[in-house]
Structure formats: C-alpha cells, structure tokens
Enzyme design. Structure first.
Site, mmCIF file in Angstrom:
data_model
loop_
_atom_site.group_PDB
_atom_site.id
_atom_site.type_symbol
_atom_site.label_atom_id
_atom_site.label_comp_id
_atom_site.label_asym_id
_atom_site.label_seq_id
_atom_site.Cartn_x
_atom_site.Cartn_y
_atom_site.Cartn_z
ATOM 1 N N ARG A 13 0.820 -1.219 0.000
ATOM 2 C CA ARG A 13 0.000 0.000 0.000
ATOM 3 C C ARG A 13 0.850 1.263 0.000
ATOM 4 O O ARG A 13 0.399 2.322 -0.420
ATOM 5 C CB ARG A 13 -0.985 -0.020 1.157
ATOM 6 C CG ARG A 13 -2.063 -1.078 0.959
ATOM 7 C CD ARG A 13 -3.011 -1.126 2.116
ATOM 8 N NE ARG A 13 -2.317 -1.550 3.317
ATOM 9 C CZ ARG A 13 -2.704 -2.523 4.111
ATOM 10 N NH1 ARG A 13 -3.808 -3.164 3.849
ATOM 11 N NH2 ARG A 13 -2.023 -2.846 5.175
ATOM 12 N N GLU A 51 5.273 -8.950 15.435
ATOM 13 C CA GLU A 51 4.733 -9.466 16.693
ATOM 14 C C GLU A 51 4.902 -10.975 16.783
ATOM 15 O O GLU A 51 5.057 -11.534 17.846
ATOM 16 C CB GLU A 51 3.249 -9.131 16.810
ATOM 17 C CG GLU A 51 2.954 -7.653 16.935
ATOM 18 C CD GLU A 51 1.466 -7.405 16.954
ATOM 19 O OE1 GLU A 51 0.869 -7.585 18.033
ATOM 20 O OE2 GLU A 51 0.924 -7.056 15.894
#
Length: 159
Positions: A13, A51
């Site tokens: 993006r 994460e």
C-alpha cells in the site's frame, strides 16, 4: 530545509501513497519490496521484527546513492518495524532519509524509536483504531447488503 530527491514506498500500500506523492512532487519513485518479490539486479535486504516473528524487505542496488534525499511513504504506521527497516535500507545505500509520510498513525505503545520526522494525515490511539476497524466492517456489511439487494437476492447478515 533539504528538498527530497526521491520518494520510497513500502510494499504494497506504500506504493499507492508513495507513487501519488512522487507524482505530485514530480520526483522519482522507488519501491521497497518484500523478500521474494520479483526485482531485477542485486538486492540489499533488511530483516525486521514482527509481533509473531520476523520479515524482510529488499531494495535494488543502484537506485539511490549518496546524493539522494528520501521521504519514505506507507499507508499506516503501527510499531514502526517496516518503516525503520526501510530507513535502514535507504541509509545503507548512502542516501539520507529525511522523514516518513503516512496516512494513518496508530500511535501504539509498542512503537520503536523513530528518529525522523513524520507527516501524517490521521493519528489514532488504540481505542480509536479499534472503533475505526469496526466502523469499516459495518460499512462493508452495508455495502454487501446493497450489492445483494441490487442483484435481486435476499440480504442476510452472513457476510
């Protein structure tokens, strides 16, 4: 004030945000891609933490150099891992990273230290980003219901 010479977009993006910015500023656009993407020539790679593990991005050698001054663009910034990795790639070419341009800053408490200025359109804390997510999901459900009605089918909540 150092005027940028290039806009760098982070896949994928960031390509949309960065290319629009580059076009508006009449500057060259450079893509930082995910590892494994088709990219000609020799590549520089940078690994960054997620994460749940790690990931890596690549930049083609020779696109930037010691006289390049770069703005790094992406759609949003959460922890800053990919932005920091892109900054590292840019600086490894000898170029200077001037700052980051993003549309949404989630302002998470787990953000790594960002030592460059950031231009941002929307700042969201965690509760606001959660509300935005639910609002977007509700808009998606409404859009799907409208599409179902337009097709002559009966709309349900099973979207």
């Amino acid at each position: 004030f150092d005027y940028p010479t290039h806009i760098v977009g982070i896949e994928s993006r960031g390509f949309v945000v960065g290319s629009a910015l580059a076009h508006a500023m009449n500057l060259p656009f450079v893509m930082v891609r995910k590892k494994g993407a088709k990219y000609p020539g020799k590549l520089i790679e940078e690994v960054y933490d997620l994460e749940y593990g790690d990931d890596s991005i690549v930049l083609q050698q020779g696109l930037l150099g010691h006289t390049s001054r770069v703005i790094i663009a992406d759609d949003l910034i959460a922890t800053g891992g990919s932005a920091k990795a892109a900054q590292s790639l840019v600086e490894r070419t000898g170029a200077t990273a001037l700052g980051f341009a993003v549309i949404i800053d989630l302002q998470l408490n787990v953000r790594i230290d960002m030592n460059l200025p950031m231009a941002c359109s929307v700042w969201l804390n965690k509760s606001a980003s959660t509300a935005l997510h639910f609002k977007l999901k509700e808009d998606e459900r409404q859009s799907n219901a409208i599409a179902w009605r337009a097709s002559g089918r009966r709309a349900t909540n099973d979207f």
